[in-house]
Scaffold this active site. Structure first.
Site, PDB file in Angstrom:
ATOM      1  N   SER A  62      25.809 -11.716  33.947  1.00 18.71           N
ATOM      2  CA  SER A  62      26.082 -11.463  35.357  1.00 18.71           C
ATOM      3  C   SER A  62      26.085  -9.985  35.733  1.00 18.71           C
ATOM      4  CB  SER A  62      27.435 -12.073  35.733  1.00 18.71           C
ATOM      5  OG  SER A  62      28.474 -11.534  34.934  1.00 18.71           O
ATOM      6  N   LYS A 122      29.992  -2.461  37.802  1.00 20.00           N
ATOM      7  CA  LYS A 122      29.789  -3.822  38.291  1.00 20.00           C
ATOM      8  C   LYS A 122      30.823  -4.156  39.360  1.00 20.00           C
ATOM      9  CE  LYS A 122      29.437  -8.478  36.251  1.00 20.00           C
ATOM     10  NZ  LYS A 122      29.436  -9.173  34.934  1.00 20.00           N
ATOM     11  N   SER A 174      27.210 -11.486  29.439  1.00 20.99           N
ATOM     12  CA  SER A 174      26.895 -10.911  30.753  1.00 20.99           C
ATOM     13  C   SER A 174      26.423  -9.468  30.735  1.00 20.99           C
ATOM     14  CB  SER A 174      28.114 -11.026  31.685  1.00 20.99           C
ATOM     15  OG  SER A 174      28.256 -12.352  32.150  1.00 20.99           O
TER      16      SER A 174
END
Length: 398
Positions: free
Chosen positions: A109, A34, A133
């Site tokens: 996210s 990420k 997330s």
């Protein structure tokens, strides 16, 4: 490899010439990370115009762990700006798209990490999980997402969202691979297998769409769960809202003061709301968090694992702002976080696994264990994912 499926917008940066893998238990395993996780010499934008050209000099601890074990970083994945959102559609490089329907969100996210795994681009990806997330996009994209016990794995080199809740998240299509990766962190054996499952119902659990609830119930039936309720969970949203908001606002205070126009509007609004949290509100939330962490542990006297849906809905359409749940309109962000944030507030390990589909869209079942029982939880989901019958499907969502 990471060039595949450009239509998903899963990747921010592709590592064109990865370093040769070192010898180790993950030798040659490609993985993605990420874009809030530092990678030495590789662009790390944190999903924001504030860091559009940022290149770290060191790897985050979690990346270093995998690379030393022989894994190969192939790219950085799309994140909601500063990991501050559960949708995955508000990032410097635009929205990540769900492999099951390109007009729908991935969840966030850790949006690109879930999309990349679900599309088969990489078998494994790093994300983060502060309120859901990793688990939310895992649920909406149909993969496994794992959040460890708070503090169990170093977050050094991971840009913070709310340090009281931040964890590194894992996403994969193979629970056995998750077990291999986690063994690098936790050398102790899993211990007594988890066999007693408690399905959370009633007060304290937010509403779930009936079709989603039906899929998860049928997925859990072979485990013969006992029903139980934790009404106190209803108090965790206020804790999360205040603490996460205040901590995120403090982290970005200078950027808000000097360059607010560089933020995505939804993220800027949340950060400004976080700045407005009063000191006494934060302290009161912290005190309640600690009391709940102590009081609710007793639930594990009777069960080994708690079970519930991961998200109350399937993946919303891109641009959707609210959804219908239990006869009222609920903001999409609130709906997506409703069943994942309690375990972040408590700091307990939690995982989402594919449970079936509704109208072709994935549904996740969430399992939660006592703090420190990460290896036991991973062993449990590995067994569940290999022994449950064919995943149930619903043909409608109405």
């Amino acid at each position: 490899m990471a060039h595949e499926r450009a239509d998903l917008n899963a990747f921010v940066t592709v590592v064109e010439h990865p370093a040769p893998p070192s010898d180790g238990p993950l030798h040659g395993l490609p993985f993605a990370a990420k874009d809030v996780i530092d990678t030495a010499g590789v662009l790390t934008t944190r999903g924001s115009r504030h860091f559009a050209h940022h290149v770290p000099t060191d790897d985050a601890a979690c990346v270093d762990l995998l690379v030393r074990a022989g894994a190969v970083l192939v790219g950085k994945t799309t994140t909601h700006e500063f990991a501050n959102g559960p949708i995955g559609d508000s990032a410097l490089n635009g929205a990540a798209r769900n492999p099951h329907d390109l007009e729908r969100v991935t969840g966030g996210s850790s949006a690109g990490s879930a999309a990349a795994v679900a599309a088969g681009i990489v078998p494994f990806a790093l994300g983060t999980d502060t309120g859901g997330s990793a688990r939310i996009p895992a649920s909406l994209c149909g993969v496994v997402g794992f959040k460890p016990t708070f503090g169990r794995l170093s977050t050094r080199g991971v840009f913070p969202l709310a340090p009281s809740f931040d964890t590194v998240g894992f996403l994969t299509d193979d629970p056995a691979l998750l077990a291999r990766a986690w063994s690098l962190v936790d050398l102790a054996p899993a211990g007594r297998p988890a066999t007693r499952v408690g399905r959370l119902t009633g007060e304290g659990i937010s509403p779930v769409h009936p079709a989603v609830d039906g899929v998860v119930r049928r997925f859990l039936d072979p485990l013969r769960p006992v029903e139980l309720s934790l009404p106190e969970l209803g108090r965790t949203w206020e804790i999360y809202r205040r603490m996460q908001g205040a901590e995120a606002g403090a982290i970005h205070r200078e950027r808000l003061a000097t360059a607010p126009e560089l933020f995505q509007p939804d993220v800027r609004d949340r950060l400004e709301a976080g700045e407005a949290v009063r000191g006494w509100e934060y302290v009161a939330a912290l005190d309640l968090q600690r009391r709940l962490q102590d009081d609710l542990l007793a639930v594990f006297d009777d069960v080994d694992v708690l079970a519930l849906p991961t998200t109350p809905i399937t993946a919303p359409l891109l641009g959707a702002t609210d959804v219908d749940l239990a006869g009222r309109r609920v903001p999409v962000r609130e709906a997506l976080l409703s069943l994942t944030h309690p375990w972040s507030v408590l700091g307990w390990p939690a995982a989402s696994v594919p449970a079936g589909t509704v109208a072709g869209l994935p549904v996740g079942a969430q399992f939660v264990a006592a703090p420190g029982r990460d290896a036991t939880l991973i062993d449990f989901i590995r067994r569940v994912c290999t022994t449950t019958p064919e995943q149930p499907q619903e043909t409608h969502h109405d």
